[in-house]
Design a protein around this motif. Structure first.
Motif, PDB file in Angstrom:
ATOM      1  N   UNK A   1       0.856  -1.183   0.000  1.00 44.45           N
ATOM      2  CA  UNK A   1       0.000   0.000   0.000  1.00 44.45           C
ATOM      3  C   UNK A   1       0.895   1.236   0.000  1.00 44.45           C
ATOM      4  N   UNK A   2       0.537   2.205  -0.839  1.00 44.78           N
ATOM      5  CA  UNK A   2       1.270   3.461  -0.949  1.00 44.78           C
ATOM      6  C   UNK A   2       0.313   4.624  -0.715  1.00 44.78           C
ATOM      7  N   UNK A   3       0.831   5.795  -0.324  1.00 48.91           N
ATOM      8  CA  UNK A   3      -0.051   6.950  -0.115  1.00 48.91           C
ATOM      9  C   UNK A   3      -0.880   7.234  -1.374  1.00 48.91           C
TER      10      UNK A   3
ATOM     11  N   UNK B   1       5.159  13.854   8.070  1.00 45.81           N
ATOM     12  CA  UNK B   1       5.148  14.609   9.325  1.00 45.81           C
ATOM     13  C   UNK B   1       3.856  14.345  10.097  1.00 45.81           C
ATOM     14  N   UNK B   2       2.729  14.371   9.403  1.00 44.14           N
ATOM     15  CA  UNK B   2       1.452  14.079  10.054  1.00 44.14           C
ATOM     16  C   UNK B   2       1.409  12.637  10.558  1.00 44.14           C
ATOM     17  N   UNK B   3       1.860  11.707   9.743  1.00 41.96           N
ATOM     18  CA  UNK B   3       1.832  10.295  10.139  1.00 41.96           C
ATOM     19  C   UNK B   3       2.688  10.069  11.389  1.00 41.96           C
ATOM     20  N   UNK B   4       3.814  10.728  11.465  1.00 37.43           N
ATOM     21  CA  UNK B   4       4.674  10.591  12.644  1.00 37.43           C
ATOM     22  C   UNK B   4       4.032  11.225  13.880  1.00 37.43           C
ATOM     23  N   UNK B   5       3.045  12.104  13.656  1.00 41.16           N
ATOM     24  CA  UNK B   5       2.278  12.705  14.760  1.00 41.16           C
ATOM     25  C   UNK B   5       1.017  11.893  15.050  1.00 41.16           C
ATOM     26  N   UNK B   6       0.956  10.653  14.541  1.00 47.39           N
ATOM     27  CA  UNK B   6      -0.097   9.673  14.832  1.00 47.39           C
ATOM     28  C   UNK B   6      -1.367   9.841  14.005  1.00 47.39           C
ATOM     29  N   UNK B   7      -1.333  10.645  12.938  1.00 50.92           N
ATOM     30  CA  UNK B   7      -2.480  10.760  12.047  1.00 50.92           C
ATOM     31  C   UNK B   7      -2.523   9.533  11.148  1.00 50.92           C
ATOM     32  N   UNK B   8      -3.730   9.124  10.772  1.00 50.73           N
ATOM     33  CA  UNK B   8      -3.910   8.014   9.842  1.00 50.73           C
ATOM     34  C   UNK B   8      -3.749   8.533   8.409  1.00 50.73           C
ATOM     35  N   UNK B   9      -3.256   7.687   7.521  1.00 43.59           N
ATOM     36  CA  UNK B   9      -2.967   8.100   6.148  1.00 43.59           C
ATOM     37  C   UNK B   9      -3.838   7.303   5.175  1.00 43.59           C
ATOM     38  N   UNK B  10      -4.436   7.990   4.214  1.00 35.82           N
ATOM     39  CA  UNK B  10      -5.205   7.311   3.163  1.00 35.82           C
ATOM     40  C   UNK B  10      -4.193   6.699   2.195  1.00 35.82           C
TER      41      UNK B  10
ATOM     42  N   UNK C   1      -1.487  -1.562  -4.266  1.00 30.05           N
ATOM     43  CA  UNK C   1      -0.929  -1.554  -5.613  1.00 30.05           C
ATOM     44  C   UNK C   1      -1.675  -2.539  -6.513  1.00 30.05           C
ATOM     45  N   UNK C   2      -2.038  -3.692  -5.992  1.00 28.37           N
ATOM     46  CA  UNK C   2      -2.708  -4.715  -6.806  1.00 28.37           C
ATOM     47  C   UNK C   2      -4.222  -4.520  -6.849  1.00 28.37           C
ATOM     48  N   UNK C   3      -4.854  -4.476  -5.697  1.00 26.44           N
ATOM     49  CA  UNK C   3      -6.314  -4.405  -5.634  1.00 26.44           C
ATOM     50  C   UNK C   3      -6.887  -3.021  -5.822  1.00 26.44           C
ATOM     51  N   UNK C   4      -6.060  -1.980  -5.711  1.00 26.18           N
ATOM     52  CA  UNK C   4      -6.471  -0.576  -5.863  1.00 26.18           C
ATOM     53  C   UNK C   4      -7.457  -0.113  -4.804  1.00 26.18           C
ATOM     54  N   UNK C   5      -7.629  -0.889  -3.732  1.00 26.30           N
ATOM     55  CA  UNK C   5      -8.524  -0.497  -2.653  1.00 26.30           C
ATOM     56  C   UNK C   5      -7.840   0.579  -1.812  1.00 26.30           C
ATOM     57  N   UNK C   6      -8.593   1.618  -1.427  1.00 27.15           N
ATOM     58  CA  UNK C   6      -8.038   2.655  -0.563  1.00 27.15           C
ATOM     59  C   UNK C   6      -8.556   2.464   0.856  1.00 27.15           C
ATOM     60  N   UNK C   7      -7.660   2.674   1.809  1.00 25.43           N
ATOM     61  CA  UNK C   7      -7.986   2.538   3.232  1.00 25.43           C
ATOM     62  C   UNK C   7      -7.261   3.611   4.023  1.00 25.43           C
ATOM     63  N   UNK C   8      -7.828   3.932   5.188  1.00 25.10           N
ATOM     64  CA  UNK C   8      -7.091   4.745   6.141  1.00 25.10           C
ATOM     65  C   UNK C   8      -6.185   3.793   6.913  1.00 25.10           C
ATOM     66  N   UNK C   9      -4.912   4.090   6.906  1.00 27.55           N
ATOM     67  CA  UNK C   9      -3.941   3.208   7.530  1.00 27.55           C
ATOM     68  C   UNK C   9      -3.407   3.854   8.810  1.00 27.55           C
ATOM     69  N   UNK C  10      -3.421   3.081   9.861  1.00 31.65           N
ATOM     70  CA  UNK C  10      -2.903   3.519  11.144  1.00 31.65           C
ATOM     71  C   UNK C  10      -1.398   3.752  11.035  1.00 31.65           C
ATOM     72  N   UNK C  11      -0.881   4.776  11.702  1.00 30.15           N
ATOM     73  CA  UNK C  11       0.557   5.046  11.613  1.00 30.15           C
ATOM     74  C   UNK C  11       1.425   3.908  12.153  1.00 30.15           C
ATOM     75  N   UNK C  12       0.879   3.073  13.028  1.00 31.48           N
ATOM     76  CA  UNK C  12       1.643   1.942  13.558  1.00 31.48           C
ATOM     77  C   UNK C  12       1.924   0.899  12.478  1.00 31.48           C
TER      78      UNK C  12
END
Length: 81
Positions: free
Chosen positions: A12-14, A50-59, A63-74
């Motif tokens: 998964x990529x941003x 910078x936001x992810x390191x501050x614990x924000x989730x990233x959309x 790469x294969x399925x093209x599904x988008x998700x909010x991903x936890x910074x952990x």
């Protein structure tokens, strides 16, 4: 930054929206953080990290399925600086 799905191994990529921006979500909004009005648009991958390191989730998008998700910074693997 990237995420490897723990079960499928999918990369998964941003995800960049049509407006050219990435989105992050503040976890303080709890169960509604995925709603558009609670997300912040960011311009660059550096700002996104910078936001992810501050614990924000990233959309992110698979790469294969093209599904988008909010991903936890952990779950995000950051580049080494």
């Amino acid at each position: 930054m990237k995420r490897i799905h723990p079960t499928t191994g999918e990369l998964f990529l941003p995800y960049r929206y049509q407006d050219g921006k990435f989105r992050v979500a503040d976890p303080r909004h709890g169960a509604v953080k995925h709603h558009a009005q609670y997300q912040i648009a960011v311009d660059t991958e550096e700002e996104l990290e910078t936001y992810a390191r501050r614990r924000f989730h990233v959309r992110m998008q698979g790469v294969l399925g093209k599904k988008t998700n909010l991903i936890s910074p952990q779950e995000i693997i950051f580049r080494v600086v």
